[in-house]
Design a protein around this motif. Sequence first.
Motif, PDB file in Angstrom:
ATOM      1  N   ASP A 187     -37.501 -14.704   4.775  1.00  0.00           N
ATOM      2  CA  ASP A 187     -37.313 -13.295   5.145  1.00  0.00           C
ATOM      3  C   ASP A 187     -38.144 -12.939   6.378  1.00  0.00           C
ATOM      4  O   ASP A 187     -37.638 -12.375   7.353  1.00  0.00           O
ATOM      5  N   SER A 188     -39.423 -13.294   6.312  1.00  0.00           N
ATOM      6  CA  SER A 188     -40.333 -12.953   7.413  1.00  0.00           C
ATOM      7  C   SER A 188     -39.947 -13.675   8.694  1.00  0.00           C
ATOM      8  O   SER A 188     -39.951 -13.076   9.777  1.00  0.00           O
ATOM      9  N   THR A 189     -39.623 -14.958   8.571  1.00  0.00           N
ATOM     10  CA  THR A 189     -39.256 -15.736   9.755  1.00  0.00           C
ATOM     11  C   THR A 189     -38.018 -15.147  10.416  1.00  0.00           C
ATOM     12  O   THR A 189     -37.973 -14.974  11.635  1.00  0.00           O
ATOM     13  N   LEU A 190     -37.025 -14.815   9.613  1.00  0.00           N
ATOM     14  CA  LEU A 190     -35.800 -14.224  10.144  1.00  0.00           C
ATOM     15  C   LEU A 190     -36.081 -12.884  10.799  1.00  0.00           C
ATOM     16  O   LEU A 190     -35.589 -12.600  11.896  1.00  0.00           O
ATOM     17  N   ALA A 191     -36.886 -12.065  10.157  1.00  0.00           N
ATOM     18  CA  ALA A 191     -37.219 -10.756  10.723  1.00  0.00           C
ATOM     19  C   ALA A 191     -37.970 -10.900  12.047  1.00  0.00           C
ATOM     20  O   ALA A 191     -37.704 -10.162  13.003  1.00  0.00           O
ATOM     21  N   ASN A 214     -34.371  -2.669  13.297  1.00  0.00           N
ATOM     22  CA  ASN A 214     -33.700  -2.882  12.022  1.00  0.00           C
ATOM     23  C   ASN A 214     -33.082  -4.281  11.954  1.00  0.00           C
ATOM     24  O   ASN A 214     -31.856  -4.411  11.951  1.00  0.00           O
ATOM     25  N   PRO A 215     -33.914  -5.322  11.904  1.00  0.00           N
ATOM     26  CA  PRO A 215     -33.352  -6.674  11.866  1.00  0.00           C
ATOM     27  C   PRO A 215     -32.478  -6.923  10.635  1.00  0.00           C
ATOM     28  O   PRO A 215     -31.485  -7.626  10.701  1.00  0.00           O
ATOM     29  N   GLY A 216     -32.835  -6.302   9.516  1.00  0.00           N
ATOM     30  CA  GLY A 216     -32.035  -6.471   8.301  1.00  0.00           C
ATOM     31  C   GLY A 216     -30.641  -5.909   8.459  1.00  0.00           C
ATOM     32  O   GLY A 216     -29.671  -6.459   7.932  1.00  0.00           O
ATOM     33  N   GLY A 217     -30.518  -4.817   9.201  1.00  0.00           N
ATOM     34  CA  GLY A 217     -29.203  -4.226   9.442  1.00  0.00           C
ATOM     35  C   GLY A 217     -28.320  -5.154  10.247  1.00  0.00           C
ATOM     36  O   GLY A 217     -27.121  -5.272   9.988  1.00  0.00           O
ATOM     37  N   MET A 218     -28.917  -5.821  11.223  1.00  0.00           N
ATOM     38  CA  MET A 218     -28.162  -6.770  12.045  1.00  0.00           C
ATOM     39  C   MET A 218     -27.686  -7.937  11.193  1.00  0.00           C
ATOM     40  O   MET A 218     -26.526  -8.355  11.282  1.00  0.00           O
ATOM     41  N   VAL A 219     -28.576  -8.460  10.355  1.00  0.00           N
ATOM     42  CA  VAL A 219     -28.211  -9.573   9.480  1.00  0.00           C
ATOM     43  C   VAL A 219     -27.095  -9.142   8.530  1.00  0.00           C
ATOM     44  O   VAL A 219     -26.107  -9.860   8.349  1.00  0.00           O
ATOM     45  N   SER A 220     -27.232  -7.968   7.939  1.00  0.00           N
ATOM     46  CA  SER A 220     -26.211  -7.482   7.013  1.00  0.00           C
ATOM     47  C   SER A 220     -24.872  -7.289   7.708  1.00  0.00           C
ATOM     48  O   SER A 220     -23.820  -7.636   7.157  1.00  0.00           O
ATOM     49  N   PHE A 221     -24.904  -6.763   8.924  1.00  0.00           N
ATOM     50  CA  PHE A 221     -23.675  -6.539   9.677  1.00  0.00           C
ATOM     51  C   PHE A 221     -22.965  -7.860   9.960  1.00  0.00           C
ATOM     52  O   PHE A 221     -21.778  -8.013   9.663  1.00  0.00           O
ATOM     53  N   ILE A 222     -23.688  -8.816  10.517  1.00  0.00           N
ATOM     54  CA  ILE A 222     -23.086 -10.108  10.868  1.00  0.00           C
ATOM     55  C   ILE A 222     -22.620 -10.838   9.609  1.00  0.00           C
ATOM     56  O   ILE A 222     -21.529 -11.414   9.573  1.00  0.00           O
ATOM     57  N   THR A 223     -23.431 -10.807   8.557  1.00  0.00           N
ATOM     58  CA  THR A 223     -23.069 -11.490   7.322  1.00  0.00           C
ATOM     59  C   THR A 223     -21.859 -10.833   6.664  1.00  0.00           C
ATOM     60  O   THR A 223     -20.998 -11.522   6.115  1.00  0.00           O
ATOM     61  N   THR A 224     -21.767  -9.510   6.735  1.00  0.00           N
ATOM     62  CA  THR A 224     -20.611  -8.811   6.184  1.00  0.00           C
ATOM     63  C   THR A 224     -19.343  -9.184   6.933  1.00  0.00           C
ATOM     64  O   THR A 224     -18.292  -9.432   6.319  1.00  0.00           O
ATOM     65  N   ILE A 225     -19.425  -9.267   8.255  1.00  0.00           N
ATOM     66  CA  ILE A 225     -18.265  -9.702   9.047  1.00  0.00           C
ATOM     67  C   ILE A 225     -17.863 -11.116   8.632  1.00  0.00           C
ATOM     68  O   ILE A 225     -16.677 -11.409   8.431  1.00  0.00           O
TER      69      ILE A 225
END
Length: 180
Positions: A31-35, A85-96
């Motif tokens: 989580d931390s590394t990705l953020a 908002n790095p989590g938002g970016m991850v959620s957006f790309i993962t949702t796509i």
Amino acid sequence: MGSFFKGLKHQSVLSAVVTILLGLLLIFLPDSTLAIVLGILGWVLVILGVCSVVTFISNRSVAVSYGQLIFGVVELILGLWIARNPGGMVSFITTIAGIWVLVHAVQNLQFAYSAHRAGAAGWVTALVTGILTLIVAFIVLLNPWGSVVTLMVFAGVCLVIDGVADLVTVARLGDYFRNL
């Protein structure tokens, strides 16, 4: 010739150690590394966006494209969004990606149904892959961050294996080159 191989050995060992450390970070702190990585990416985009806008403003007398201004503003906005908002970016790309996988799952299921009605062999394989793909799609869509974290841990394991393999290779070849 010996100094070349010695330098290559040091470079290979350093590369392997860095690879192992990055892998361990991804395994134990995904989580931390990705953020952190996304935060850095966001701020790099902000800097690039500011540079593009400043270049446009400072060179208005020259035929500078409005495309550069638009691109700079998009970089700036996207960079701020990712950095804040790095989590938002991850959620957006993962949702796509989850939607993409869902569409493929439905296509596989339709193919299996059509193949079954036509009496074609292999329709069961298409049905099984369609169902498995559908399950993966729902997992990704219901838990986008967890899906990415799992992928990060897997990538970390792969990096650790790669780094250890490099160290073993250098150690084994070191005996050979020492005898030259």
